[in-house]
Write a protein that holds these residues in place. Sequence first.
Motif, PDB file in Angstrom:
ATOM      1  N   LYS A  22       7.002  -5.207  27.698  1.00  0.00           N
ATOM      2  CA  LYS A  22       7.225  -6.650  27.838  1.00  0.00           C
ATOM      3  C   LYS A  22       7.755  -6.993  29.227  1.00  0.00           C
ATOM      4  CE  LYS A  22       7.880  -7.980  23.035  1.00  0.00           C
ATOM      5  NZ  LYS A  22       8.747  -8.571  22.038  1.00  0.00           N
ATOM      6  N   GLY A  24       6.673  -5.559  31.832  1.00  0.00           N
ATOM      7  CA  GLY A  24       5.576  -5.312  32.781  1.00  0.00           C
ATOM      8  C   GLY A  24       5.612  -3.934  33.407  1.00  0.00           C
ATOM      9  N   VAL A  26       4.417  -0.563  34.227  1.00  0.00           N
ATOM     10  CA  VAL A  26       3.091   0.060  34.160  1.00  0.00           C
ATOM     11  C   VAL A  26       3.162   1.443  33.517  1.00  0.00           C
ATOM     12  CG1 VAL A  26       1.090   0.807  35.526  1.00  0.00           C
ATOM     13  CG2 VAL A  26       2.296  -1.262  36.160  1.00  0.00           C
ATOM     14  N   PHE A  29       3.034   0.891  29.910  1.00  0.00           N
ATOM     15  CA  PHE A  29       1.645   0.573  29.509  1.00  0.00           C
ATOM     16  C   PHE A  29       0.862   1.876  29.321  1.00  0.00           C
ATOM     17  CE2 PHE A  29       1.788  -3.772  31.837  1.00  0.00           C
ATOM     18  CZ  PHE A  29       2.223  -4.391  30.691  1.00  0.00           C
ATOM     19  N   ARG A  30       1.082   2.776  30.260  1.00  0.00           N
ATOM     20  CA  ARG A  30       0.374   4.065  30.197  1.00  0.00           C
ATOM     21  C   ARG A  30       0.771   4.832  28.931  1.00  0.00           C
ATOM     22  NH1 ARG A  30      -2.641   7.873  33.528  1.00  0.00           N
ATOM     23  NH2 ARG A  30      -3.440   9.172  31.874  1.00  0.00           N
ATOM     24  N   TYR A  33      -0.813   3.198  25.970  1.00  0.00           N
ATOM     25  CA  TYR A  33      -2.244   3.519  25.964  1.00  0.00           C
ATOM     26  C   TYR A  33      -2.459   4.942  25.450  1.00  0.00           C
ATOM     27  CZ  TYR A  33      -6.949   4.455  27.737  1.00  0.00           C
ATOM     28  OH  TYR A  33      -8.278   4.809  27.842  1.00  0.00           O
ATOM     29  N   PHE A  62      -7.422  -3.447  25.473  1.00  0.00           N
ATOM     30  CA  PHE A  62      -6.120  -3.023  26.006  1.00  0.00           C
ATOM     31  C   PHE A  62      -5.614  -3.979  27.085  1.00  0.00           C
ATOM     32  CE2 PHE A  62      -6.072   0.898  23.658  1.00  0.00           C
ATOM     33  CZ  PHE A  62      -4.704   1.109  23.509  1.00  0.00           C
ATOM     34  N   MET A  63      -6.547  -4.548  27.821  1.00  0.00           N
ATOM     35  CA  MET A  63      -6.106  -5.520  28.835  1.00  0.00           C
ATOM     36  C   MET A  63      -5.451  -6.716  28.135  1.00  0.00           C
ATOM     37  SD  MET A  63      -6.193  -5.072  31.991  1.00  0.00           S
ATOM     38  CE  MET A  63      -4.874  -5.996  32.733  1.00  0.00           C
ATOM     39  N   PHE A  66      -1.969  -5.635  26.876  1.00  0.00           N
ATOM     40  CA  PHE A  66      -0.951  -5.607  27.939  1.00  0.00           C
ATOM     41  C   PHE A  66      -0.520  -7.036  28.325  1.00  0.00           C
ATOM     42  CE2 PHE A  66      -3.000  -1.412  29.494  1.00  0.00           C
ATOM     43  CZ  PHE A  66      -2.292  -0.704  28.543  1.00  0.00           C
ATOM     44  N   ARG A  67      -1.511  -7.919  28.388  1.00  0.00           N
ATOM     45  CA  ARG A  67      -1.206  -9.295  28.826  1.00  0.00           C
ATOM     46  C   ARG A  67      -0.423 -10.083  27.777  1.00  0.00           C
ATOM     47  NH1 ARG A  67      -6.987 -10.499  31.751  1.00  0.00           N
ATOM     48  NH2 ARG A  67      -6.418  -9.648  33.775  1.00  0.00           N
ATOM     49  N   GLU A  70       4.100  -9.547  25.391  1.00  0.00           N
ATOM     50  CA  GLU A  70       5.373 -10.307  25.374  1.00  0.00           C
ATOM     51  C   GLU A  70       5.431 -11.277  24.186  1.00  0.00           C
ATOM     52  OE1 GLU A  70       5.834 -12.643  28.926  1.00  0.00           O
ATOM     53  OE2 GLU A  70       3.677 -12.932  29.096  1.00  0.00           O
TER      54      GLU A  70
ATOM     55  N   TRP B  27      -8.771   4.376  31.455  1.00  0.00           N
ATOM     56  CA  TRP B  27      -7.420   4.065  31.946  1.00  0.00           C
ATOM     57  C   TRP B  27      -7.443   3.710  33.440  1.00  0.00           C
ATOM     58  CZ3 TRP B  27      -2.995   2.128  31.085  1.00  0.00           C
ATOM     59  CH2 TRP B  27      -1.992   2.236  32.048  1.00  0.00           C
ATOM     60  N   LEU B  30      -8.347   0.236  33.794  1.00  0.00           N
ATOM     61  CA  LEU B  30      -7.235  -0.619  33.335  1.00  0.00           C
ATOM     62  C   LEU B  30      -6.132  -0.688  34.391  1.00  0.00           C
ATOM     63  CD1 LEU B  30      -6.891   0.414  29.603  1.00  0.00           C
ATOM     64  CD2 LEU B  30      -7.172  -1.913  30.429  1.00  0.00           C
ATOM     65  N   GLN B  33      -6.949  -3.025  37.053  1.00  0.00           N
ATOM     66  CA  GLN B  33      -6.828  -4.429  36.618  1.00  0.00           C
ATOM     67  C   GLN B  33      -5.371  -4.862  36.486  1.00  0.00           C
ATOM     68  OE1 GLN B  33      -9.292  -5.712  33.283  1.00  0.00           O
ATOM     69  NE2 GLN B  33     -10.744  -4.114  33.764  1.00  0.00           N
ATOM     70  N   LEU B  34      -4.499  -3.892  36.268  1.00  0.00           N
ATOM     71  CA  LEU B  34      -3.083  -4.233  36.095  1.00  0.00           C
ATOM     72  C   LEU B  34      -2.436  -4.692  37.397  1.00  0.00           C
ATOM     73  CD1 LEU B  34      -1.846  -1.465  33.647  1.00  0.00           C
ATOM     74  CD2 LEU B  34      -1.935  -3.912  33.200  1.00  0.00           C
ATOM     75  N   LYS B  38      -0.234  -8.615  38.241  1.00  0.00           N
ATOM     76  CA  LYS B  38       1.075  -9.043  38.743  1.00  0.00           C
ATOM     77  C   LYS B  38       0.957 -10.400  39.412  1.00  0.00           C
ATOM     78  CE  LYS B  38       2.917  -4.439  39.465  1.00  0.00           C
ATOM     79  NZ  LYS B  38       3.080  -3.370  40.429  1.00  0.00           N
ATOM     80  N   ARG B  40      -1.326 -12.559  38.803  1.00  0.00           N
ATOM     81  CA  ARG B  40      -1.599 -13.538  37.763  1.00  0.00           C
ATOM     82  C   ARG B  40      -0.296 -14.018  37.116  1.00  0.00           C
ATOM     83  NH1 ARG B  40      -2.440 -13.811  32.468  1.00  0.00           N
ATOM     84  NH2 ARG B  40      -1.464 -11.792  32.258  1.00  0.00           N
ATOM     85  N   LYS B  41       0.655 -13.058  36.959  1.00  0.00           N
ATOM     86  CA  LYS B  41       1.924 -13.400  36.324  1.00  0.00           C
ATOM     87  C   LYS B  41       2.685 -14.427  37.183  1.00  0.00           C
ATOM     88  CE  LYS B  41       5.377 -11.230  33.533  1.00  0.00           C
ATOM     89  NZ  LYS B  41       5.747 -10.014  32.866  1.00  0.00           N
TER      90      LYS B  41
END
Lengths: 189, 183
Positions: A22, A24, A26, A29-30, A33, A62-63, A66-67, A70, B27, B30, B33-34, B38, B40-41
């Motif tokens: 939440k 962010g 990374v 996230f990994r 995943y 998954f995108m 992640f988005r 939250e 991955w 992904l 794209q991550l 940031k 975008r946030k």
Amino acid sequence: MQASANNLNNTTITDHLVSRCKKGDVHAFRELYNAYSGAMYNICLRMTGNTADAEDTLQEAFMQIFRNIERLENAGSVTAWIKRIVVNHCLSHLRRKKVYFEEVDNIDIEEDNAIVDEDNFAWTVAAIKEAIHVLPPGYRTVLNLYIFEEYSHKEIANMLDISESTVKTQYMRAKDKVRQIIKQKNVIR
Amino acid sequence: MSESNFEDFVRQHRQNFEEAGPPPGVWAELEQQLAPGKKRKVIQLMGRHWLKAAAVLVLMVNSVMIYQFIQMKKAQHLTNVSPEMQEAKMYYTAQIEQRLETIKRYPDALLGLDSMARKELELRNETYQVLETELIQNPGNERIKAAMVRYYQLKLDLLDKILEELREKQPVSQKQSDYEREI
């Protein structure tokens, strides 16, 4: 007692992981995943029927995970939440491929009235996988959602926007088809 | 329950239906794209606080405009508009102020000028300010420059004549000694 302690520990780890996601992180996230991609990829593979579409769908899902993580209020339901997002992406993919989930009355099904004695039917994993793979996408979807993803008929009906009775009928017919395919291909010895 | 039942068979061999996980490329995609995620946030946050962002933007634009206005005003100063006139101004100013100082040492009664006439003697009276504004607005106008020089010269002539008359009435040396005695 040991099992409940492990569950508590797992819950704490999941809560912490979701909390990091939440923020962010990374690396989190990994980790998320790594924990879920295997099972989710299998869902995509079963639903889309090929590796290329499964990979694309998994990536898109998954995108979104992640988005939107939250927005996840209860970290304890993260597995069901992730699975639902993945399944929704698979269904969207199928709709883009013009796979329609229609009411039973509107679809023309080639009936096979041959009654198979299930008790004497020697199922194998390879034969079932092969048979499901060649099922029409509509049947395959209902069968996968019920038998592998363990959604109820009602839940599947809501997902596909069809009636519960249609789901039940389609599932029964899908199962029959699997048996027919196995029989026809003489996969079962 | 017999294992030959389809549902039972699948449930009991559930793990055997699983394939290997996704290839590493998923991955990698992904992760790529991550990174723009940031950015975008930040945009999302800006969207959430759009009013504050707009207010800050307006303040920034105002600040830039005020700065530019000040810079423009600075550029309009006589030094930047006409350096040679600034030089003339400095020369004549020194000359005129020197004479004005001398005149001020004489008593008002001897000077015989009312307050209006005294004001006219000051260096930067209305006429001078009009000419300077005109020159700033028309930097290359030689007639204005000539008029300003003429203004200085007339003022100097006038002050010299006044001083001459005053000296005739009362020599400066005597006035100075009176002044010094007062101190």
